[in-house]
Design a protein around this motif. Structure first.
Motif, PDB file in Angstrom:
ATOM      1  N   UNK A  67     125.016 -53.897  -7.827  1.00  0.00           N
ATOM      2  CA  UNK A  67     124.340 -54.544  -6.696  1.00  0.00           C
ATOM      3  C   UNK A  67     124.108 -53.627  -5.495  1.00  0.00           C
ATOM      4  N   UNK A  68     124.632 -52.411  -5.504  1.00  0.00           N
ATOM      5  CA  UNK A  68     124.516 -51.519  -4.354  1.00  0.00           C
ATOM      6  C   UNK A  68     123.165 -50.791  -4.388  1.00  0.00           C
ATOM      7  N   UNK A  69     122.380 -50.952  -3.322  1.00  0.00           N
ATOM      8  CA  UNK A  69     121.090 -50.259  -3.183  1.00  0.00           C
ATOM      9  C   UNK A  69     121.318 -48.866  -2.636  1.00  0.00           C
ATOM     10  N   UNK A  70     122.115 -48.777  -1.590  1.00  0.00           N
ATOM     11  CA  UNK A  70     122.458 -47.494  -0.981  1.00  0.00           C
ATOM     12  C   UNK A  70     123.805 -47.655  -0.300  1.00  0.00           C
ATOM     13  N   UNK A  71     124.541 -46.541  -0.219  1.00  0.00           N
ATOM     14  CA  UNK A  71     125.833 -46.596   0.462  1.00  0.00           C
ATOM     15  C   UNK A  71     126.161 -45.246   1.074  1.00  0.00           C
ATOM     16  N   UNK A  72     126.964 -45.308   2.123  1.00  0.00           N
ATOM     17  CA  UNK A  72     127.468 -44.128   2.798  1.00  0.00           C
ATOM     18  C   UNK A  72     128.949 -44.340   3.057  1.00  0.00           C
ATOM     19  N   UNK A  73     129.745 -43.293   2.913  1.00  0.00           N
ATOM     20  CA  UNK A  73     131.189 -43.385   3.143  1.00  0.00           C
ATOM     21  C   UNK A  73     131.588 -42.357   4.190  1.00  0.00           C
ATOM     22  N   UNK A  74     132.446 -42.771   5.113  1.00  0.00           N
ATOM     23  CA  UNK A  74     132.904 -41.898   6.189  1.00  0.00           C
ATOM     24  C   UNK A  74     134.423 -41.896   6.214  1.00  0.00           C
ATOM     25  N   UNK A  75     135.002 -40.704   6.147  1.00  0.00           N
ATOM     26  CA  UNK A  75     136.444 -40.559   6.289  1.00  0.00           C
ATOM     27  C   UNK A  75     136.744 -40.507   7.776  1.00  0.00           C
ATOM     28  N   UNK A  76     137.094 -41.655   8.329  1.00  0.00           N
ATOM     29  CA  UNK A  76     137.318 -41.764   9.768  1.00  0.00           C
ATOM     30  C   UNK A  76     138.789 -41.520  10.095  1.00  0.00           C
ATOM     31  N   UNK A  77     139.072 -41.507  11.366  1.00  0.00           N
ATOM     32  CA  UNK A  77     140.462 -41.379  11.832  1.00  0.00           C
ATOM     33  C   UNK A  77     141.274 -42.607  11.455  1.00  0.00           C
ATOM     34  N   UNK A  78     140.609 -43.671  11.031  1.00  0.00           N
ATOM     35  CA  UNK A  78     141.271 -44.939  10.692  1.00  0.00           C
ATOM     36  C   UNK A  78     141.149 -45.272   9.214  1.00  0.00           C
ATOM     37  N   UNK A  79     140.788 -44.274   8.408  1.00  0.00           N
ATOM     38  CA  UNK A  79     140.641 -44.488   6.979  1.00  0.00           C
ATOM     39  C   UNK A  79     139.183 -44.458   6.552  1.00  0.00           C
ATOM     40  N   UNK A  80     138.937 -44.756   5.302  1.00  0.00           N
ATOM     41  CA  UNK A  80     137.591 -44.728   4.730  1.00  0.00           C
ATOM     42  C   UNK A  80     136.818 -45.971   5.165  1.00  0.00           C
ATOM     43  N   UNK A  81     135.657 -45.751   5.779  1.00  0.00           N
ATOM     44  CA  UNK A  81     134.758 -46.845   6.152  1.00  0.00           C
ATOM     45  C   UNK A  81     133.461 -46.659   5.385  1.00  0.00           C
ATOM     46  N   UNK A  82     132.994 -47.729   4.759  1.00  0.00           N
ATOM     47  CA  UNK A  82     131.742 -47.704   4.009  1.00  0.00           C
ATOM     48  C   UNK A  82     130.706 -48.578   4.701  1.00  0.00           C
TER      49      UNK A  82
END
Length: 195
Positions: A67-82
């Motif tokens: 179901x995912x069309x597009x995604x981005x993942x960021x390794x933030x100071x608070x963990x992984x945010x998508x």
């Protein structure tokens, strides 16, 4: 055939405000595409309005379901945010034009999924000093400010919206947001000409 207007730009350029104002004015009928995220909800945000809020387990279930069309993942100071867009039945280009907030990377992935002609880019720009001031004011208003993450986003924007990446994306039409009403007026004119 409808189009997806992809509103993008560096953090704190005013994308959220422009998004809400374009929808409020209703001069150009646009349906919303509500993206999904695994990051915590911010003060003033509501589920299903700015984002659909989920967790990593929810993301993985949508991914395994195709179901995912597009995604981005960021390794933030608070963990992984998508941040991601889901084929959840809410987009029907045969019926309407849509408005979504995204990144340059999201724009390119939307083009690959829906086709080049189906996605219209709108790049919002602003002086970096003004952006930093806006970001700091927004973060101060949060119950638990996340200053490290604000700085990470600010620095990441330089790479994410580099001249090379903008050129590779076809140099999307940009709109300078130092005056909100003027910027929105220019965007509305652009949309009238291209939708």
């Amino acid at each position: 055939m409808g189009k997806i207007v992809c509103l993008m730009g560096k953090s704190s350029t005013g994308k959220d405000t422009i998004y809400k104002e374009l929808l409020r004015r209703r001069e150009i009928p646009l349906r919303t595409v509500v993206p999904y995220t695994t990051r915590p909800i911010r003060a003033g945000e509501r589920e299903g309005v700015e984002y659909h809020f989920t967790d990593e387990e929810g993301f993985q279930a949508l991914l395994s379901g195709g179901k995912i069309i597009e995604d981005r993942a960021y390794n933030t100071c608070h963990g992984l945010w998508r941040y991601f867009t889901v084929d959840d039945g809410s987009i029907c280009l045969a019926e309407a034009d849509y408005l979504i907030i995204g990144t340059l990377e999201a724009y390119e992935k939307l083009r690959r999924y829906f086709g080049d002609e189906a996605v219209l880019p709108v790049l919002v720009t602003l002086d970096d000093g003004v952006r930093l001031q806006r970001a700091l004011e927004r973060e101060r208003s949060q119950k638990t400010p996340k200053y490290e993450e604000m700085c990470r986003r600010f620095l990441a924007d330089s790479e994410d919206f580099s001249g090379e990446k903008l050129l590779a994306a076809g140099n999307p039409r940009s709109f300078y947001n130092d005056d909100l009403d003027t910027c929105i007026g220019e965007i509305e004119n652009y949309l009238r000409e291209n939708l």
